[in-house]
Design a protein around this motif. Structure first.
Motif, mmCIF file in Angstrom:
data_model
loop_
_atom_site.group_PDB
_atom_site.id
_atom_site.type_symbol
_atom_site.label_atom_id
_atom_site.label_comp_id
_atom_site.label_asym_id
_atom_site.label_seq_id
_atom_site.Cartn_x
_atom_site.Cartn_y
_atom_site.Cartn_z
ATOM 1 N N THR A 114 39.435 15.620 19.179
ATOM 2 C CA THR A 114 39.457 17.029 19.598
ATOM 3 C C THR A 114 40.794 17.700 19.265
ATOM 4 O O THR A 114 40.854 18.931 19.208
ATOM 5 N N ILE A 117 40.683 20.008 16.208
ATOM 6 C CA ILE A 117 39.929 21.263 16.253
ATOM 7 C C ILE A 117 40.889 22.398 16.585
ATOM 8 O O ILE A 117 41.483 22.416 17.666
ATOM 9 N N THR A 122 37.424 27.491 18.700
ATOM 10 C CA THR A 122 36.792 27.555 20.030
ATOM 11 C C THR A 122 37.043 28.872 20.741
ATOM 12 O O THR A 122 36.566 29.062 21.863
ATOM 13 N N ALA A 151 44.179 16.437 25.367
ATOM 14 C CA ALA A 151 44.088 15.192 24.606
ATOM 15 C C ALA A 151 45.471 14.652 24.256
ATOM 16 O O ALA A 151 45.716 13.435 24.324
#
Length: 275
Positions: A114, A117, A122, A151
């Motif tokens: 993640t 990304i 998002t 993360a």
């Protein structure tokens, strides 16, 4: 050999001083510009030092917008997001480091994936989700996501926890401690250096965040300091001395935080396995 060593060290110090001054130049220019009169802002060639020091620029710039309200909003967002990241990330990292369950490694790989990304990907789905929940134009979109961990922070904490001997956990279990007590009484105190590191990182990220408040906030009463700073840029002109003055004031808390926490930052980075 001594002379050669001293010359080598001296050249290194000169290079480091030069690079330090090079990196400090924009900050010094910001400070001197905030103290100039409007007539001296666009002189060519530019003047580093103003002819007269206008310290009233700070009060004038701060009072031109409701920056006291913006400061309160920024403090609320920064404190709550930092607290949320610490609580959630330490718990998740403790679970990945000390518990064995089916699919643990796969879930950890997905968690790390993640980080690849971009937030811009998002951004629109998050806006649609928060709009559905009725959170637009509130501080909730800036605060609530931080309570689900990060993360990067989870990775740092997991690496640190894995360096703690498991014998401490086994000794605590023999004394009757459960999993949460081991986390709270043993691991959490030992994680103090890395927690300070995460707190500093998150403070800087939240305090300087501009895109998030710009997307989710519409009412000026909910603005943070970064959005308030953007109000100095009008349609036809830019209040440059106001921008520089408020920018300098906004930069003081991160500078003080980094100055007092630098020892913990170095210890946190070195003990988390990052070189």
């Amino acid at each position: 050999m001594r002379l050669k060593s001293r010359l080598s060290n001296g050249s290194i110090y000169v290079l480091l001083i030069f690079l330090s001054l090079l990196f400090l130049a924009p900050f010094l220019w910001m400070v001197t510009t905030s103290l100039k009169s409007p007539d001296e802002l666009y002189l060519f060639p530019p003047k580093w030092l103003p002819s007269s020091w206008h310290f009233e620029n700070f009060a004038k710039a701060w009072n031109s917008q409701p920056f006291n309200l913006f400061l309160v909003n920024s403090v609320i967002v920064t404190i709550l997001t930092t607290l949320g990241q610490i609580i959630s990330s330490t718990l998740v990292a403790y679970g990945f480091a000390r518990f064995t369950f089916k699919g643990r490694d796969f879930l950890f790989i997905v968690l790390l994936a993640t980080m690849m990304i971009p937030w811009e990907v998002t951004m629109i789905p998050l806006y649609m989700e928060f709009n559905f929940l009725g959170w637009i134009n509130t501080l909730k979109p800036l605060i609530v996501p931080s309570w689900f961990g990060s993360a990067f922070y989870i990775f740092l904490l997991r690496q640190f926890i894995m360096s703690i001997p498991k014998e401490l956990d086994e000794a605590a279990r023999m004394d009757g401690a459960n999993a949460f007590q081991i986390y709270y009484r043993i691991h959490l105190p030992l994680m103090w250096p890395i927690i300070v590191l995460i707190a500093v990182f998150n403070f800087l990220s939240s305090w300087n965040d501009y895109l998030g408040p710009l997307i989710f906030l519409n009412d000026q009463s909910k603005y943070t300091l970064t959005l308030g700073l953007a109000q100095f840029k009008g349609m036809f002109d830019v209040d440059m001395e106001g921008i520089m003055a408020v920018t300098f004031l906004i930069s003081i808390p991160p500078l003080l935080l980094f100055f007092f926490a630098q020892k913990y930052i170095v210890n946190g980075v070195s003990s988390s396995g990052l070189k």
